[in-house]
Write a protein that holds these residues in place. Structure first.
Motif, PDB file in Angstrom:
ATOM      1  N   TYR A   1      -0.093  12.364  -0.698  1.00  0.00           N
ATOM      2  CA  TYR A   1       0.804  11.272  -0.329  1.00  0.00           C
ATOM      3  C   TYR A   1       0.897  11.166   1.195  1.00  0.00           C
ATOM      4  CZ  TYR A   1       5.127   8.745   0.528  1.00  0.00           C
ATOM      5  OH  TYR A   1       6.061   7.852   0.994  1.00  0.00           O
ATOM      6  N   GLY A   2       1.065  12.292   1.867  1.00  0.00           N
ATOM      7  CA  GLY A   2       1.146  12.286   3.321  1.00  0.00           C
ATOM      8  C   GLY A   2      -0.101  11.718   3.963  1.00  0.00           C
TER       9      GLY A   2
ATOM     10  N   ASP B   1       0.830  -1.209   0.000  1.00  0.00           N
ATOM     11  CA  ASP B   1       0.000   0.000   0.000  1.00  0.00           C
ATOM     12  C   ASP B   1       0.864   1.258   0.000  1.00  0.00           C
ATOM     13  OD1 ASP B   1      -2.262  -1.591   0.022  1.00  0.00           O
ATOM     14  OD2 ASP B   1      -2.630  -1.354   2.177  1.00  0.00           O
ATOM     15  N   ALA B   2       1.926   1.249   0.795  1.00  0.00           N
ATOM     16  CA  ALA B   2       2.822   2.410   0.866  1.00  0.00           C
ATOM     17  C   ALA B   2       3.533   2.622  -0.471  1.00  0.00           C
ATOM     18  CB  ALA B   2       3.832   2.224   1.997  1.00  0.00           C
ATOM     19  N   SER B   3       3.992   1.552  -1.068  1.00  0.00           N
ATOM     20  CA  SER B   3       4.663   1.667  -2.368  1.00  0.00           C
ATOM     21  C   SER B   3       3.701   2.170  -3.436  1.00  0.00           C
ATOM     22  CB  SER B   3       5.236   0.312  -2.785  1.00  0.00           C
ATOM     23  OG  SER B   3       6.247  -0.083  -1.900  1.00  0.00           O
TER      24      SER B   3
ATOM     25  N   ASP C   1       7.038   9.539   7.753  1.00  0.00           N
ATOM     26  CA  ASP C   1       6.996   9.921   6.342  1.00  0.00           C
ATOM     27  C   ASP C   1       5.723  10.704   6.034  1.00  0.00           C
ATOM     28  OD1 ASP C   1       7.519  10.164   3.638  1.00  0.00           O
ATOM     29  OD2 ASP C   1       7.144   8.061   3.169  1.00  0.00           O
ATOM     30  N   GLY C   2       4.586  10.203   6.519  1.00  0.00           N
ATOM     31  CA  GLY C   2       3.316  10.880   6.265  1.00  0.00           C
ATOM     32  C   GLY C   2       3.253  12.268   6.859  1.00  0.00           C
ATOM     33  N   GLU C   3       3.654  12.379   8.127  1.00  0.00           N
ATOM     34  CA  GLU C   3       3.615  13.684   8.790  1.00  0.00           C
ATOM     35  C   GLU C   3       4.607  14.663   8.150  1.00  0.00           C
ATOM     36  OE1 GLU C   3       4.244  13.002  12.955  1.00  0.00           O
ATOM     37  OE2 GLU C   3       2.237  12.148  13.232  1.00  0.00           O
ATOM     38  N   ALA C   4       5.793  14.182   7.836  1.00  0.00           N
ATOM     39  CA  ALA C   4       6.805  15.052   7.240  1.00  0.00           C
ATOM     40  C   ALA C   4       6.399  15.484   5.826  1.00  0.00           C
ATOM     41  CB  ALA C   4       8.163  14.362   7.231  1.00  0.00           C
TER      42      ALA C   4
ATOM     43  N   GLY D   1       3.837  10.287  -5.230  1.00  0.00           N
ATOM     44  CA  GLY D   1       5.204  10.756  -5.064  1.00  0.00           C
ATOM     45  C   GLY D   1       5.991  10.850  -6.347  1.00  0.00           C
ATOM     46  N   GLU D   2       5.856   9.847  -7.196  1.00  0.00           N
ATOM     47  CA  GLU D   2       6.665   9.820  -8.410  1.00  0.00           C
ATOM     48  C   GLU D   2       6.158  10.780  -9.483  1.00  0.00           C
ATOM     49  OE1 GLU D   2       6.776   5.717  -9.605  1.00  0.00           O
ATOM     50  OE2 GLU D   2       8.440   5.279  -8.269  1.00  0.00           O
ATOM     51  N   ASP D   3       4.885  11.134  -9.425  1.00  0.00           N
ATOM     52  CA  ASP D   3       4.299  11.948 -10.489  1.00  0.00           C
ATOM     53  C   ASP D   3       3.889  13.321  -9.967  1.00  0.00           C
ATOM     54  OD1 ASP D   3       3.488  12.519 -13.037  1.00  0.00           O
ATOM     55  OD2 ASP D   3       1.505  11.631 -12.799  1.00  0.00           O
ATOM     56  N   MET D   4       4.805  13.975  -9.268  1.00  0.00           N
ATOM     57  CA  MET D   4       4.484  15.264  -8.669  1.00  0.00           C
ATOM     58  C   MET D   4       4.268  16.354  -9.709  1.00  0.00           C
ATOM     59  SD  MET D   4       6.870  15.464  -5.336  1.00  0.00           S
ATOM     60  CE  MET D   4       6.827  14.179  -4.099  1.00  0.00           C
TER      61      MET D   4
END
Length: 139
Positions: A73-74, A49-51, A96-99, A58-61
């Motif tokens: 994403y977060g 799920d994270a990937s 990761d989510g919070e950041a 993430g990859e398609d910003m």
């Protein structure tokens, strides 16, 4: 005719007994049974799920816009973290989510230069990636 009904009744009785036994041990679904039989399977599912979230947001910003992409994403990673029982993986996903969300907020305020959130997100993402790789290789 009664001979045909007897095996059906036996099987139904056995199935009901098995379900009662599983419920006694706190297993209420096939997913929970799988998690009890293979505790790492739930962690591998969280890794998938994270990937998937990283691939989607993430990859398609560029197409969505960096700020919006990081915010979504977060949120997604934070939701995955909440569902994860593996303590280490949950903590890495939470960071990761919070950041990522914090980075999006800093971008909205034009204050990314003051925030270390993108570095924390990157480090957490690298760490959960390594953990997930190890989990998939142990399977």
């Amino acid at each position: 005719m009664s001979e045909d009904k007897q095996p059906v009744a036996v099987w139904l009785g056995a199935a009901a007994s098995a379900l009662a036994l599983l419920a006694f041990f706190g297993v209420n679904s096939f997913d929970e049974l799988g998690a009890k039989l293979d505790p790492e399977s739930a962690s591998r599912d969280a890794c998938e799920d994270a990937s998937r979230a990283w691939r989607e947001y993430g990859e398609d910003m560029a197409s969505m816009g960096m700020e919006q992409s990081l915010r979504l994403y977060g949120q997604k990673i934070s939701a995955v973290a909440e569902e994860t029982e593996d303590v280490e993986l949950r903590e890495l996903l939470r960071i990761d989510g919070e950041a990522s969300t914090e980075t999006a907020q800093a971008m909205a305020r034009n204050e990314t230069y003051r925030s270390d959130a993108s570095t924390r997100s990157y480090n957490a993402r690298q760490a959960w990636g390594k953990l997930c790789t190890a989990l998939s290789e142990s399977n």
